[in-house]
Design a protein around this motif. Sequence first.
Motif, mmCIF file in Angstrom:
data_model
loop_
_atom_site.group_PDB
_atom_site.id
_atom_site.type_symbol
_atom_site.label_atom_id
_atom_site.label_comp_id
_atom_site.label_asym_id
_atom_site.label_seq_id
_atom_site.Cartn_x
_atom_site.Cartn_y
_atom_site.Cartn_z
ATOM 1 N N PRO A 1 1.050 -1.251 0.006
ATOM 2 C CA PRO A 1 -0.180 0.077 0.094
ATOM 3 C C PRO A 1 0.792 1.391 0.070
ATOM 4 O O PRO A 1 0.515 2.448 -0.841
ATOM 5 C CB PRO A 1 -0.748 -0.071 1.235
ATOM 6 N N GLU A 2 1.983 1.101 0.728
ATOM 7 C CA GLU A 2 2.946 2.405 0.636
ATOM 8 C C GLU A 2 3.505 2.863 -0.625
ATOM 9 O O GLU A 2 3.624 3.929 -0.923
ATOM 10 C CB GLU A 2 3.954 2.108 1.824
ATOM 11 N N GLU A 3 3.747 1.655 -1.393
ATOM 12 C CA GLU A 3 4.503 1.860 -2.856
ATOM 13 C C GLU A 3 3.404 2.529 -3.772
ATOM 14 O O GLU A 3 3.732 3.317 -4.431
ATOM 15 C CB GLU A 3 5.013 0.534 -3.232
ATOM 16 N N ILE A 4 1.783 1.941 -3.694
ATOM 17 C CA ILE A 4 1.095 2.451 -4.338
ATOM 18 C C ILE A 4 0.888 3.904 -4.071
ATOM 19 O O ILE A 4 0.765 4.588 -5.137
ATOM 20 C CB ILE A 4 -0.222 1.653 -3.998
ATOM 21 N N ALA A 5 0.856 4.442 -2.810
ATOM 22 C CA ALA A 5 0.454 5.714 -2.460
ATOM 23 C C ALA A 5 1.703 6.405 -3.019
ATOM 24 O O ALA A 5 1.585 7.700 -3.526
ATOM 25 C CB ALA A 5 0.571 5.892 -0.821
ATOM 26 N N ALA A 6 3.021 5.950 -2.913
ATOM 27 C CA ALA A 6 4.097 6.704 -3.420
ATOM 28 C C ALA A 6 3.989 7.045 -4.975
ATOM 29 O O ALA A 6 4.374 7.978 -5.548
ATOM 30 C CB ALA A 6 5.263 6.065 -3.072
ATOM 31 N N ALA A 7 3.682 6.112 -5.725
ATOM 32 C CA ALA A 7 3.495 6.138 -7.025
ATOM 33 C C ALA A 7 2.408 7.159 -7.405
ATOM 34 O O ALA A 7 2.672 7.867 -8.207
ATOM 35 C CB ALA A 7 3.213 4.561 -7.584
#
Length: 422
Positions: free
Chosen positions: A282-288
């Motif tokens: 989820p954190e990587e999705i938010a960063a992207a």
Amino acid sequence: MATSTCTFLHLADVHLGYDRYNSPERSKDFFLAFRDVVRRHAIQNPVDFVLIAGDLFEHRQIQPGVLNQAQIVLRELKQAGIPVLAIEGNHDSRPYGVKTSWLRYLADHGDLILLEPEAGEEGLELRPWSGGRGGYLDLPCGVRVIGSQWYGSAAPKSIEQLAAAIRRLPPGPERVVLMFHHGLEGQIARYQGALRYRDLLPLREAGVGYLALGHIHKSYTEEGWIFNPGSLEANSTAEWDFPRGAYRVRWGEGPPQAELVQDYYRRPHRRISLEAKGRETPEEIAAAAIALAKGSDLPEGGPAPMVEFRLAGQVGFAKHELDSRALQQQIQQLTGALLVLFRFEATTLEIGSAALSLEEEGRRLQIEEKIYRELLSSHAHYRKRSEELARLLLDLKEKILEEQGEAEVYAHLSGAFLGEED
């Protein structure tokens, strides 16, 4: 004797009082669009008259401020000596059991001319407009304008009655405009109750040379005599890509010449899409998503844009693990957006399981539709519409899973049963 040229502005689906996103600024957009298009293309560049082919309002019951918005624009036209002729659409028609509507209120106060047929012994009757009431009006520029109402599923039969009533009218101007609030099939997807082109032909045979439509929020024309301008503003993200505006029409010798005008106040919008691969946290999705928002091409100056963020593809976590509210706020701060709409359209995978293939997903939907259809067919009241209603249930399930609002789901359901567009 040469025919004089008549010029008019054709509007529809203004939807004053729009409140889908609970945003006062977004609601005000619909008023600003209405006022600006009228000032630019009816007052500053004068026309002989203005048509509003239904849905001036978003709701049948309106707030005082919304009524005031309508009166501000209508009275500017009145001061300029430009008559406004209108009909009721499905959104602003009188509620069941009520004898009046807010359009009738505006007509009784001299803000517009409401053209309405009457029920008679031979079906619908058209009386000349006089004393605030009537079904048609002959204008000094040499055009006869005829009104109608929202007929829903009874539209084909009502068209036949209108055509017969038009034939019974006394001689008048050869150029005839009819305002009619209904949609034509093939213009947008998933719209039930649309009219076929041949359903409208009795009107042309009766002498209608300009059919002024409303109801569908996308601009289109057919065969040089059917014109639908679309809504002035987009009512949903699904409508962002629709051509829309108002028709400025010149009608002299020959067929009417309609130009779609779009240079008026409109809220800008942008889409940001992210395709997940199923491996991201989820954190990587938010960063992207934040990176995409930083690199997006957003307009500078003018009204703040509407932004839609769409997450598609596959994710390997539960939907609630992504803090969508915080992500919306971050995107809003980065883009300066008025609103950020979040669309979670990704397939959610359980840990250790594989995603359904497109073929498997298709089979699942077919099985669900078959079950719905069989259940509906077992009930005598729904048997004849079992296929149509089964598809409707699948659509409603999809909207609920997407966490669409109750008002949006209710509007879709109402449209399915009444032939309305959302």
